[in-house]
Design an enzyme around this catalytic site. Structure first.
Site, PDB file in Angstrom:
ATOM      1  N   GLN A   1       3.961   6.807   3.917  1.00  0.00           N
ATOM      2  CA  GLN A   1       4.017   8.226   4.274  1.00  0.00           C
ATOM      3  C   GLN A   1       5.048   8.987   3.446  1.00  0.00           C
ATOM      4  O   GLN A   1       6.175   8.525   3.306  1.00  0.00           O
ATOM      5  CB  GLN A   1       4.477   8.328   5.735  1.00  0.00           C
ATOM      6  CG  GLN A   1       3.453   8.791   6.724  1.00  0.00           C
ATOM      7  CD  GLN A   1       4.060   8.760   8.127  1.00  0.00           C
ATOM      8  OE1 GLN A   1       4.513   7.715   8.601  1.00  0.00           O
ATOM      9  NE2 GLN A   1       4.081   9.892   8.772  1.00  0.00           N
TER      10      GLN A   1
ATOM     11  N   GLY B   1       0.807  -1.214   0.000  1.00  0.00           N
ATOM     12  CA  GLY B   1       0.000   0.000   0.000  1.00  0.00           C
ATOM     13  C   GLY B   1       0.832   1.251   0.000  1.00  0.00           C
ATOM     14  O   GLY B   1       2.055   1.204  -0.136  1.00  0.00           O
TER      15      GLY B   1
ATOM     16  N   ARG C   1      11.778   2.479  20.263  1.00  0.00           N
ATOM     17  CA  ARG C   1      12.485   3.775  20.250  1.00  0.00           C
ATOM     18  C   ARG C   1      12.541   4.359  21.658  1.00  0.00           C
ATOM     19  O   ARG C   1      13.578   4.862  22.095  1.00  0.00           O
ATOM     20  CB  ARG C   1      11.766   4.749  19.306  1.00  0.00           C
ATOM     21  CG  ARG C   1      11.961   4.403  17.842  1.00  0.00           C
ATOM     22  CD  ARG C   1      11.059   5.223  16.929  1.00  0.00           C
ATOM     23  NE  ARG C   1      11.334   4.924  15.527  1.00  0.00           N
ATOM     24  CZ  ARG C   1      10.426   4.967  14.552  1.00  0.00           C
ATOM     25  NH1 ARG C   1       9.178   5.303  14.814  1.00  0.00           N
ATOM     26  NH2 ARG C   1      10.769   4.686  13.308  1.00  0.00           N
TER      27      ARG C   1
ATOM     28  N   HIS D   1      -0.700   4.070  16.784  1.00  0.00           N
ATOM     29  CA  HIS D   1       0.653   4.176  16.225  1.00  0.00           C
ATOM     30  C   HIS D   1       0.628   5.458  15.390  1.00  0.00           C
ATOM     31  O   HIS D   1       0.309   5.458  14.211  1.00  0.00           O
ATOM     32  CB  HIS D   1       0.969   2.956  15.348  1.00  0.00           C
ATOM     33  CG  HIS D   1       2.224   3.120  14.530  1.00  0.00           C
ATOM     34  ND1 HIS D   1       3.444   3.440  15.085  1.00  0.00           N
ATOM     35  CD2 HIS D   1       2.443   3.028  13.188  1.00  0.00           C
ATOM     36  CE1 HIS D   1       4.347   3.524  14.128  1.00  0.00           C
ATOM     37  NE2 HIS D   1       3.762   3.283  12.969  1.00  0.00           N
TER      38      HIS D   1
ATOM     39  N   HIS E   1      11.680  -1.507  30.762  1.00  0.00           N
ATOM     40  CA  HIS E   1      10.330  -2.035  30.541  1.00  0.00           C
ATOM     41  C   HIS E   1       9.365  -0.859  30.561  1.00  0.00           C
ATOM     42  O   HIS E   1       8.839  -0.476  31.609  1.00  0.00           O
ATOM     43  CB  HIS E   1       9.994  -3.080  31.592  1.00  0.00           C
ATOM     44  CG  HIS E   1      11.036  -4.151  31.651  1.00  0.00           C
ATOM     45  ND1 HIS E   1      11.242  -5.043  30.622  1.00  0.00           N
ATOM     46  CD2 HIS E   1      11.984  -4.434  32.570  1.00  0.00           C
ATOM     47  CE1 HIS E   1      12.253  -5.841  30.912  1.00  0.00           C
ATOM     48  NE2 HIS E   1      12.726  -5.488  32.093  1.00  0.00           N
TER      49      HIS E   1
HETATM   50  P1  NAD Z   1       6.636   0.872  -0.515  1.00  0.00           P
HETATM   51  O1  NAD Z   1       5.953   1.863  -1.380  1.00  0.00           O
HETATM   52  O2  NAD Z   1       8.107   0.723  -0.587  1.00  0.00           O
HETATM   53  O3  NAD Z   1       6.000  -0.583  -0.763  1.00  0.00           O
HETATM   54  C1  NAD Z   1       4.637  -0.813  -0.868  1.00  0.00           C
HETATM   55  C2  NAD Z   1       4.449  -1.913  -1.894  1.00  0.00           C
HETATM   56  O4  NAD Z   1       3.086  -2.312  -1.888  1.00  0.00           O
HETATM   57  C3  NAD Z   1       4.779  -1.492  -3.338  1.00  0.00           C
HETATM   58  O5  NAD Z   1       5.801  -2.344  -3.850  1.00  0.00           O
HETATM   59  C4  NAD Z   1       3.471  -1.670  -4.100  1.00  0.00           C
HETATM   60  O6  NAD Z   1       3.638  -2.126  -5.432  1.00  0.00           O
HETATM   61  C5  NAD Z   1       2.770  -2.713  -3.238  1.00  0.00           C
HETATM   62  N1  NAD Z   1       1.310  -2.765  -3.365  1.00  0.00           N
HETATM   63  C6  NAD Z   1       0.423  -1.744  -3.374  1.00  0.00           C
HETATM   64  N2  NAD Z   1      -0.845  -2.232  -3.419  1.00  0.00           N
HETATM   65  C7  NAD Z   1      -0.744  -3.586  -3.428  1.00  0.00           C
HETATM   66  C8  NAD Z   1      -1.678  -4.647  -3.461  1.00  0.00           C
HETATM   67  N3  NAD Z   1      -3.000  -4.413  -3.483  1.00  0.00           N
HETATM   68  N4  NAD Z   1      -1.219  -5.905  -3.463  1.00  0.00           N
HETATM   69  C9  NAD Z   1       0.113  -6.170  -3.434  1.00  0.00           C
HETATM   70  N5  NAD Z   1       1.053  -5.201  -3.416  1.00  0.00           N
HETATM   71  C10 NAD Z   1       0.630  -3.931  -3.415  1.00  0.00           C
HETATM   72  O7  NAD Z   1       6.185   1.223   0.979  1.00  0.00           O
HETATM   73  P2  NAD Z   1       6.929   0.775   2.330  1.00  0.00           P
HETATM   74  O8  NAD Z   1       7.919   1.807   2.712  1.00  0.00           O
HETATM   75  O9  NAD Z   1       7.331  -0.641   2.206  1.00  0.00           O
HETATM   76  O10 NAD Z   1       5.717   0.892   3.375  1.00  0.00           O
HETATM   77  C11 NAD Z   1       4.640  -0.030   3.336  1.00  0.00           C
HETATM   78  C12 NAD Z   1       3.620   0.302   4.410  1.00  0.00           C
HETATM   79  O11 NAD Z   1       4.194   0.069   5.689  1.00  0.00           O
HETATM   80  C13 NAD Z   1       3.179   1.769   4.412  1.00  0.00           C
HETATM   81  O12 NAD Z   1       1.784   1.866   4.654  1.00  0.00           O
HETATM   82  C14 NAD Z   1       3.966   2.371   5.567  1.00  0.00           C
HETATM   83  O13 NAD Z   1       3.333   3.511   6.116  1.00  0.00           O
HETATM   84  C15 NAD Z   1       3.952   1.201   6.528  1.00  0.00           C
HETATM   85  N6  NAD Z   1       4.948   1.260   7.585  1.00  0.00           N
HETATM   86  C16 NAD Z   1       4.504   0.897   8.799  1.00  0.00           C
HETATM   87  C17 NAD Z   1       5.358   0.953   9.877  1.00  0.00           C
HETATM   88  C18 NAD Z   1       4.827   0.582  11.241  1.00  0.00           C
HETATM   89  O14 NAD Z   1       5.491   0.761  12.263  1.00  0.00           O
HETATM   90  N7  NAD Z   1       3.595   0.039  11.323  1.00  0.00           N
HETATM   91  C19 NAD Z   1       6.686   1.361   9.708  1.00  0.00           C
HETATM   92  C20 NAD Z   1       7.124   1.698   8.425  1.00  0.00           C
HETATM   93  C21 NAD Z   1       6.224   1.638   7.357  1.00  0.00           C
END
Ligand code: NAD
Length: 307
Positions: A82, A79, A151, A175, A168
């Site tokens: 940010q 997906g 962190r 988030h 701890h």
């Molecule tokens: P990214 O853009 O590098 O990778 C996302 C990938 O998803 C892309 O390769 C895209 O082609 C693929 N994609 C989009 N829709 C899809 C679908 N329906 N089916 C299969 N693949 C699909 O992004 P990223 O940096 O890897 O970040 C991914 C997500 O993780 C983001 O939402 C980001 O905010 C989140 N994230 C969460 C945390 C956390 O602590 N929860 C930390 C960092 C990033």
């Protein structure tokens, strides 16, 4: 289930780095990655495969939803991510529709599989997924504030000259911007933090803000965060694959805790083979309860705004 297998949906920065972490940790026999961008997926898989001879053997492949049939764990990292100046909630509309589309596909292939959601805004996506499959709500959880908590433990540990593993202290709630640190339960070893060392209210605020705003600082410099969350994903995966029963501040639907319902956010839970095994009762301050309610309200109204 004959082997430990993980399917990762989304082979971008977080998905591929998580796969790399799993290979390095040598804890799965097979990793299948799925992504809409097939060319990028093939390249990521080849690059990951070439790391295998340096670690233990893991079969790594470009897969599809059929790989979920014999997987123990599905990790959702697909997906929108940010961009500079965006909050995690800005991603909501796009990523909510992805979750609605992929959750039925996952459980159609394997009703027993545990699902870890990492995609943001993780709490609302967990809530949507659990509302779609209420009977599977222990099988679905989000990475939540595991990274924020890591962190906080690092910054506090460095400030107090102790290993972060001996700190701890939890960040709970969303988030995101409305999360909160639970100072009332924070310990160094088994000593309450205030007894271990003097830390003023201002000092606590500074430590917390540094932990909370870390993602913005990282995204400003390199557009994404992935190493630390991938390390957290490896630990969560280990807990599921080996039934470790480890405590994490993972995101999950609340069922009356602190008077909250109908919302998912992070509070400490025990994670094992079947997902969330149990919730942990916390004794927190009145002020912390108030902040937790505010965090929940913010998440609820963002989710309601979707409809
Ligand atoms: P990214 O853009 O590098 O990778 C996302 C990938 O998803 C892309 O390769 C895209 O082609 C693929 N994609 C989009 N829709 C899809 C679908 N329906 N089916 C299969 N693949 C699909 O992004 P990223 O940096 O890897 O970040 C991914 C997500 O993780 C983001 O939402 C980001 O905010 C989140 N994230 C969460 C945390 C956390 O602590 N929860 C930390 C960092 C990033």
């Amino acid at each position: 289930m004959s082997k430990n297998k993980v399917t990762i949906i989304g082979a971008g920065m977080v998905g591929s780095t998580s796969a790399f972490g799993l290979i390095a940790a040598d804890i799965t026999e097979e990793i299948a990655l799925i992504d809409l961008n097939k060319k990028m997926l093939e390249s990521q898989v080849m690059d990951l495969q070439h790391s295998v001879p340096f670690w233990g053997y893991t079969e790594v492949k470009a897969g599809d939803y059929n790989d979920i049939k014999d997987s123990n764990l599905v990790i959702i990292t697909c997906g929108a991510s940010q961009k500079v100046g965006e909050t995690r909630l800005d991603l909501l509309k796009k990523n909510a529709s992805i979750i609605k589309e992929i959750m039925p596909k996952i459980f159609n292939k394997n009703p027993e599989v545990v699902v870890l959601i990492v995609t943001n805004p993780v709490d609302i996506l967990v809530n949507i997924a659990c509302k779609m499959f209420p009977r599977k709500k222990n099988q679905i959880f989000g990475s939540g504030t595991i990274l924020d908590t890591a962190r906080l433990r690092l910054i506090l540990g460095e400030k107090m000259s102790v290993d972060p593993k001996s700190v701890h202290a939890y960040i709970v709630g969303e988030h995101g911007d409305s999360e909160l640190a639970l100072w009332s339960t924070a310990m160094i070893g088994n000593t309450p933090i205030n007894r271990f060392a003097k830390i003023s209210a201002k000092g606590k605020r500074q430590v917390f803000n540094q932990a909370k705003n870390a993602a913005y600082a990282i995204i400003e410099g390199k557009q994404a965060t992935y190493y630390a969350i991938a390390a957290g994903v490896v630990q969560l995966s280990k807990a599921v694959l080996f039934d470790k029963k480890t405590v994490f501040t993972a995101s999950h639907p609340l069922n009356g805790e602190f008077g909250l319902k109908g919302v998912s956010l992070s509070l400490p839970v025990v994670i094992g083979k079947k997902g969330i095994l149990r919730k942990i009762n916390l004794d927190i301050s009145t002020e912390e309860k108030k902040l937790l309610h505010q965090s929940a309200e913010k998440l609820k109204s963002a989710e309601n705004g979707l409809n």
